[in-house]
Design a protein around this motif. Structure first.
Motif, mmCIF file in Angstrom:
data_model
loop_
_atom_site.group_PDB
_atom_site.id
_atom_site.type_symbol
_atom_site.label_atom_id
_atom_site.label_comp_id
_atom_site.label_asym_id
_atom_site.label_seq_id
_atom_site.Cartn_x
_atom_site.Cartn_y
_atom_site.Cartn_z
ATOM 1 N N ALA A 160 -6.821 -5.696 -8.986
ATOM 2 C CA ALA A 160 -6.345 -5.604 -7.607
ATOM 3 C C ALA A 160 -6.212 -4.144 -7.200
ATOM 4 O O ALA A 160 -5.920 -3.277 -8.024
ATOM 5 N N ALA A 161 -6.435 -3.890 -5.918
ATOM 6 C CA ALA A 161 -6.172 -2.554 -5.360
ATOM 7 C C ALA A 161 -4.810 -2.592 -4.699
ATOM 8 O O ALA A 161 -4.437 -3.598 -4.085
ATOM 9 N N GLU A 162 -4.070 -1.517 -4.844
ATOM 10 C CA GLU A 162 -2.765 -1.485 -4.193
ATOM 11 C C GLU A 162 -2.603 -0.173 -3.434
ATOM 12 O O GLU A 162 -3.056 0.877 -3.864
ATOM 13 N N ASN A 163 -1.937 -0.279 -2.281
ATOM 14 C CA ASN A 163 -1.684 0.874 -1.410
ATOM 15 C C ASN A 163 -0.166 1.098 -1.425
ATOM 16 O O ASN A 163 0.586 0.319 -0.838
ATOM 17 N N VAL A 164 0.257 2.143 -2.131
ATOM 18 C CA VAL A 164 1.671 2.319 -2.462
ATOM 19 C C VAL A 164 2.209 3.642 -1.931
ATOM 20 O O VAL A 164 1.448 4.515 -1.496
ATOM 21 N N LYS A 165 3.507 3.762 -1.985
ATOM 22 C CA LYS A 165 4.168 5.023 -1.657
ATOM 23 C C LYS A 165 5.119 5.357 -2.806
ATOM 24 O O LYS A 165 6.128 4.686 -2.996
ATOM 25 N N TYR A 166 4.756 6.374 -3.575
ATOM 26 C CA TYR A 166 5.626 6.852 -4.643
ATOM 27 C C TYR A 166 6.519 7.938 -4.056
ATOM 28 O O TYR A 166 6.019 8.920 -3.493
ATOM 29 N N SER A 167 7.816 7.778 -4.188
ATOM 30 C CA SER A 167 8.721 8.726 -3.534
ATOM 31 C C SER A 167 10.106 8.624 -4.135
ATOM 32 O O SER A 167 10.389 7.715 -4.931
ATOM 33 N N PRO A 168 11.009 9.538 -3.748
ATOM 34 C CA PRO A 168 12.394 9.419 -4.222
ATOM 35 C C PRO A 168 13.062 8.128 -3.775
ATOM 36 O O PRO A 168 14.052 7.715 -4.370
ATOM 37 N N SER A 169 12.546 7.502 -2.729
ATOM 38 C CA SER A 169 13.132 6.251 -2.276
ATOM 39 C C SER A 169 12.513 5.038 -2.973
ATOM 40 O O SER A 169 12.978 3.913 -2.774
ATOM 41 N N SER A 170 11.444 5.279 -3.735
ATOM 42 C CA SER A 170 10.901 4.213 -4.578
ATOM 43 C C SER A 170 10.974 4.698 -6.027
ATOM 44 O O SER A 170 12.034 4.732 -6.616
ATOM 45 N N PRO A 186 11.763 -0.443 -10.358
ATOM 46 C CA PRO A 186 10.540 -1.185 -10.650
ATOM 47 C C PRO A 186 9.410 -0.792 -9.701
ATOM 48 O O PRO A 186 9.640 -0.251 -8.615
ATOM 49 N N HIS A 187 8.217 -1.135 -10.114
ATOM 50 C CA HIS A 187 7.028 -0.762 -9.348
ATOM 51 C C HIS A 187 7.028 -1.384 -7.957
ATOM 52 O O HIS A 187 6.458 -0.805 -7.021
ATOM 53 N N TRP A 188 7.653 -2.506 -7.808
ATOM 54 C CA TRP A 188 7.681 -3.159 -6.492
ATOM 55 C C TRP A 188 8.187 -2.213 -5.406
ATOM 56 O O TRP A 188 7.767 -2.293 -4.250
ATOM 57 N N SER A 189 9.080 -1.320 -5.762
ATOM 58 C CA SER A 189 9.645 -0.416 -4.756
ATOM 59 C C SER A 189 8.553 0.431 -4.095
ATOM 60 O O SER A 189 8.668 0.790 -2.923
ATOM 61 N N ALA A 190 7.498 0.737 -4.836
ATOM 62 C CA ALA A 190 6.400 1.527 -4.254
ATOM 63 C C ALA A 190 5.544 0.683 -3.322
ATOM 64 O O ALA A 190 4.923 1.203 -2.394
ATOM 65 N N LEU A 191 5.493 -0.619 -3.565
ATOM 66 C CA LEU A 191 4.738 -1.507 -2.675
ATOM 67 C C LEU A 191 5.547 -1.874 -1.432
ATOM 68 O O LEU A 191 5.015 -1.908 -0.322
ATOM 69 N N SER A 192 6.818 -2.129 -1.619
ATOM 70 C CA SER A 192 7.623 -2.548 -0.467
ATOM 71 C C SER A 192 7.844 -1.406 0.514
ATOM 72 O O SER A 192 8.172 -1.648 1.672
ATOM 73 N N SER A 193 7.662 -0.173 0.068
ATOM 74 C CA SER A 193 7.829 0.941 0.994
ATOM 75 C C SER A 193 6.486 1.404 1.567
ATOM 76 O O SER A 193 6.435 2.417 2.261
ATOM 77 N N HIS A 194 5.409 0.672 1.292
ATOM 78 C CA HIS A 194 4.134 1.033 1.927
ATOM 79 C C HIS A 194 3.394 -0.225 2.363
ATOM 80 O O HIS A 194 3.991 -1.068 3.019
ATOM 81 N N HIS A 195 2.132 -0.394 1.965
ATOM 82 C CA HIS A 195 1.335 -1.402 2.647
ATOM 83 C C HIS A 195 1.127 -2.703 1.879
ATOM 84 O O HIS A 195 1.474 -3.765 2.366
ATOM 85 N N GLY A 196 0.533 -2.643 0.696
ATOM 86 C CA GLY A 196 0.335 -3.923 0.040
ATOM 87 C C GLY A 196 -0.736 -3.936 -1.025
ATOM 88 O O GLY A 196 -1.165 -2.894 -1.525
ATOM 89 N N VAL A 197 -1.168 -5.149 -1.339
ATOM 90 C CA VAL A 197 -2.108 -5.388 -2.428
ATOM 91 C C VAL A 197 -3.350 -6.067 -1.881
ATOM 92 O O VAL A 197 -3.263 -6.942 -1.010
ATOM 93 N N VAL A 198 -4.494 -5.657 -2.389
ATOM 94 C CA VAL A 198 -5.761 -6.320 -2.079
ATOM 95 C C VAL A 198 -6.196 -7.005 -3.362
ATOM 96 O O VAL A 198 -6.488 -6.341 -4.360
#
Lengths: 379, 420
Positions: free
Chosen positions: A295-305, A365-377
């Motif tokens: 799967a491709a994922e569009n994430v945001k890695y940050s201090p809030s994730s 957890p990794h979910w924090s990077a997905l929930s703060s950006h776009h999603g999974v393909v």
């Protein structure tokens, strides 16, 4: 990282491969209208004309049915991993998924399940689709699943390689390249694809998809060698050049165009999602991996994730990378990320992170990077 | 663009140097004012000047038995630092919430004399999120807004002195090719551009674009000077330079250059006292050298460094150098003796230095090491994925888990004073 072995799960896979007639049903519902009032920006769905953040249209009934059926498959896998499920439940879930998914049998993916079915039923992969329902049932009855049940859904090391992004804003093309190479880019090459497979050297010197120099140099002035990531960055596929990045929406479109399979990949929007969405996306990811689709994922890695190893804790990174596996140990889940950043000299591209919270959390957890950006393909 | 011609007078009066009032008249072209000095790379095909021997460098040579020019460091296989008492928060420990509200994240970025600069990420879950920078006093909790970054731009603050901070502004995605670096006086709000990235580098093939920040520099500051590394386009291809910006003079000099940054590597420069140090290698898989450059004399000392050094920094006084070895070990080198102390293992990666303390970005545990006392201390409760020395403070993050989920209203950074 421990090795992951796929065991059992043969009957449901036979169903998925199209060995039952249920999949001939077609969905009748209409897809929702596209979000035409949204202005696509550099990395995301962007803003409406009034400045409000766009949200992609909700999946139509057909896609929603596929999502729910995939969740059932994934949840059956989780149950078996945790010792509470059964092969019958998995088969039932796979049957439901086959009904709503309209793939031709025997699609040319490197489908591990197909190989296991072939071995178990003592039928060549190419002949699986010719089996009648009764023959399938008969052979499945004779087949003896390996003991131990389903272990994990993980694309085996040695078959999947993350491609390091070549330059600039190529995390999207690198992610697509990683996926397409695993799926067999040459096998999927269509009249609209430019690439035969040549040898080159991304991570650890494994082959890449490298296009013919003369063609690509003319088409892509920034390209001196005709790298595949340049090709994938073309408007035909991901439109990365024009947008300065790979927008949400283009990844699914590009992967499906390249493979000439309009429904291989679908999108799951995760932005702003909470626990409920997290718990429904996870089995969909496991299902996608089980069918052989990273799967491709569009994430945001940050201090809030959170920030993976090697990323700076102070910075915010909007990013595409690859999910190539996942597993469950009790109520703790782990996700495998194929990282396209960095360099092999200092950074191992296969990374494993928590998907869910653990008893003594050191990182989110990794979910924090997905929930703060776009999603999974995913598939 | 936010370049200003205003002065930054007195900006670092509380720091190690006093800056004259006439810091102004700087221009966006300041970063082109280069005073070329000797090249520093061993056997470089570039502007190479052979490396000076250890004895010529004005630094103490290492004990015998090692190569005179490239002494190999001996790395302990286990932690050799003294392990001090673990620390934990108490009822009175100052804290900063990780989330101001459901869609606003916070992060402590940099210590200045007047407090901590906190990055506030508004609408962090949206594409139209933006960053504010707030000065926060851990003791009183008082705060004031310093500035707001433009949409889809982030400011990273890895260096500062007195009231001056060095701000690197980038976009939101690696490899951050369009960056701009400025000095900002948080007392007056004045700002001076000192360097910026060259977008034409995107045309260059074969550059190794690496974590943690790609093209964007991670500057350090000491004694009124800012040090960083940046790529540039030379006559024969992409180069990489170690730059020094002198705040008082308002000029930039270059102390090291790679003539072909596609082949040779140079990373992680830092300044401490009158020294600048960085890693370099002739290529992937080649021996890594730590170069220590004396700004006063231009002389250098080099050490070959086993392992896979990822990120390193000089102590504030330049007497020590700490680095992260492939995310698996943390070492500190005393430059005068060549003695290496291992102070941590795989608790995290990268290095952050403040004075004579160094910490890392925690993955499995937070803590800090004191170069002077050779003592490392660890948090009792991990680091929550974010911890660092910041001026006279050390902070770490703790999550609050309720029914298996994070209670974001209670996740916080906790601050202890290193030297009350």
């Amino acid at each position: 990282m421990r090795p992951f072995v796929i065991r059992a799960a043969l009957p449901y896979a036979a169903v998925v491969l199209g060995l039952v007639s249920a999949q001939t049903q077609s969905a009748t519902a209409e897809a929702p209208p596209p979000a035409e009032d949204c202005i696509v920006t550099q990395y995301g769905p962007g803003l409406t004309p009034t400045g409000e953040p766009c949200r992609p249209p909700l999946p139509g009934p057909e896609e929603q049915a596929i999502a729910e059926a995939s969740q059932r498959v994934g949840n059956a896998i989780i149950a078996m991993e945790n010792g509470t499920g059964s092969q019958a439940q998995l088969t039932e879930a796979a049957l439901a998924l086959a009904k709503v998914r309209k793939e031709a049998p025997g699609v040319p993916v490197p489908n591990r399940i197909a190989a296991e079915i072939s071995a178990s039923l003592r039928v060549p992969v190419t002949a699986l689709a010719q089996l009648t329902d009764n023959e399938v049932k008969s052979r499945l009855a004779d087949a003896q699943p390996e003991p131990g049940g389903v272990s994990a859904q993980w694309i085996p090391p040695g078959t999947f390689y993350p491609f390091e992004q070549r330059t600039s804003f190529y995390c999207g093309p690198a992610t697509a390249e990683s996926i397409l190479y695993y799926l067999g880019g040459g096998a999927f090459r269509t009249a609209r694809s430019y690439d035969p497979i040549f040898a080159a050297a991304p991570w650890y010197g494994y082959p890449t998809l490298l296009g013919p120099n003369e063609t690509n140099t003319q088409l892509y002035p920034y390209s001196y060698l005709g790298w595949d990531q340049d090709i994938l960055a073309d408007p035909t596929w991901l439109n990365t050049y024009a947008m300065g990045g790979t927008s949400w929406g283009k990844m699914k479109e590009g992967l499906n165009k390249w493979t000439n399979q309009g429904t291989f990949y679908r999108e799951v929007w995760t932005g702003g999602g909470g626990q409920t969405l997290r718990d429904s996306v996870w089995p969909e990811i496991l299902s996608s991996i089980a069918y052989g689709f990273p799967a491709a994922e569009n994430v945001k890695y940050s201090p809030s994730s959170y920030t993976p190893t090697g990323f700076n804790t102070s910075a915010t990174y909007e990013h595409w990378d690859v999910i190539y596996g996942g597993r469950n140990e009790g109520w703790i889940a782990y996700i495998g990320i194929g990282q396209v950043y960095g360099e092999p000299y200092r950074m191992y591209p296969f990374q494993e992170y928590y998907w869910s919270w653990q008893p003594d959390p050191q990182v989110r957890p990794h979910w924090s990077a997905l929930s703060s950006h776009h999603g999974v393909v995913l598939h | 663009m936010y370049f200003t011609r205003a002065t930054l007078g007195g900006a670092i009066a509380a720091g190690a140097v006093t800056v004259a009032a006439a810091l102004g008249a700087c221009s966006a072209g300041d970063h082109h004012q280069e005073t070329e000095r000797e090249s520093v790379l061993p056997n470089s095909a570039a502007t190479a000047t052979p490396s000076s021997a250890a004895g010529e460098a004005g630094l103490e040579p290492l004990p015998g038995g090692q190569h005179p020019e490239f002494p190999a460091l001996v790395l302990p296989g286990e932690v050799t630092a003294r392990v001090g008492d673990p620390f934990a928060k108490t009822d009175g420990t100052p804290r900063l919430l990780n989330f101001l509200d459901a869609d606003t994240g916070q992060y402590p970025m940099r210590a200045v004399e007047r407090g901590i600069i906190v990055q506030r990420h508004r609408r962090y879950q949206s594409d139209d999120g933006y960053f504010e920078y707030v000065l926060w006093d851990p003791s009183s909790g008082a705060e004031r807004l310093l500035w707001t970054a433009p949409p889809r731009k982030q400011d990273m603050i890895s260096a500062g002195e007195g009231d001056l901070v060095v701000v690197v502004r980038t976009g939101m995605s690696m490899p951050f090719p369009e960056w701009a670096m400025s000095l900002r006086n948080i007392a007056t709000g004045e700002e001076r551009m000192i360097a910026m990235g060259d977008p034409d580098l995107l045309r260059t093939r074969g550059l190794r674009i690496t974590l943690p920040l790609g093209f964007a520099p991670m500057p350090s500051m000491s004694g009124g000077k800012v040090a960083w590394a940046e790529f540039g386009l030379g006559a024969s291809g992409p180069e990489k330079h170690v730059r020094i910006y002198d705040v008082e003079m308002g000029s930039t000099s270059t102390i090291a250059t790679l003539s072909d940054a596609r082949e040779e590597l140079l990373w992680s420069p830092s300044i401490g006292g009158d020294r600048v140090a960085w890693f370099t290698a002739k290529g992937m898989g080649e021996t890594v050298y730590l170069v220590v450059h004396e700004l006063g004399t231009g002389k250098e000392l080099r050490f070959s460094v086993p392992g896979a050094p990822f990120d390193g920094k000089l102590s504030g006084d330049g007497r020590y150098f700490a680095w992260d070895d492939g995310f698996t070990a943390k070492y500190a080198l005393e430059l005068a003796s060549g003695e290496v102390t291992r102070f941590a293992n795989d608790e995290g990666d990268q290095t952050e230095v403040s004075g004579h303390y160094v910490s890392w970005h925690p993955k499995r545990g937070a803590g800090f090491y004191d170069f002077e006392s050779r003592t490392v201390r660890f948090s009792e409760r991990g680091g929550g994925g974010a911890a660092s020395v910041l001026g006279k403070w050390f902070y770490w993050r703790e999550f609050v888990i309720v029914n298996g989920e994070e209670d974001k209203t209670r996740t916080a950074y906790y601050f202890i004073e290193l030297e009350p």
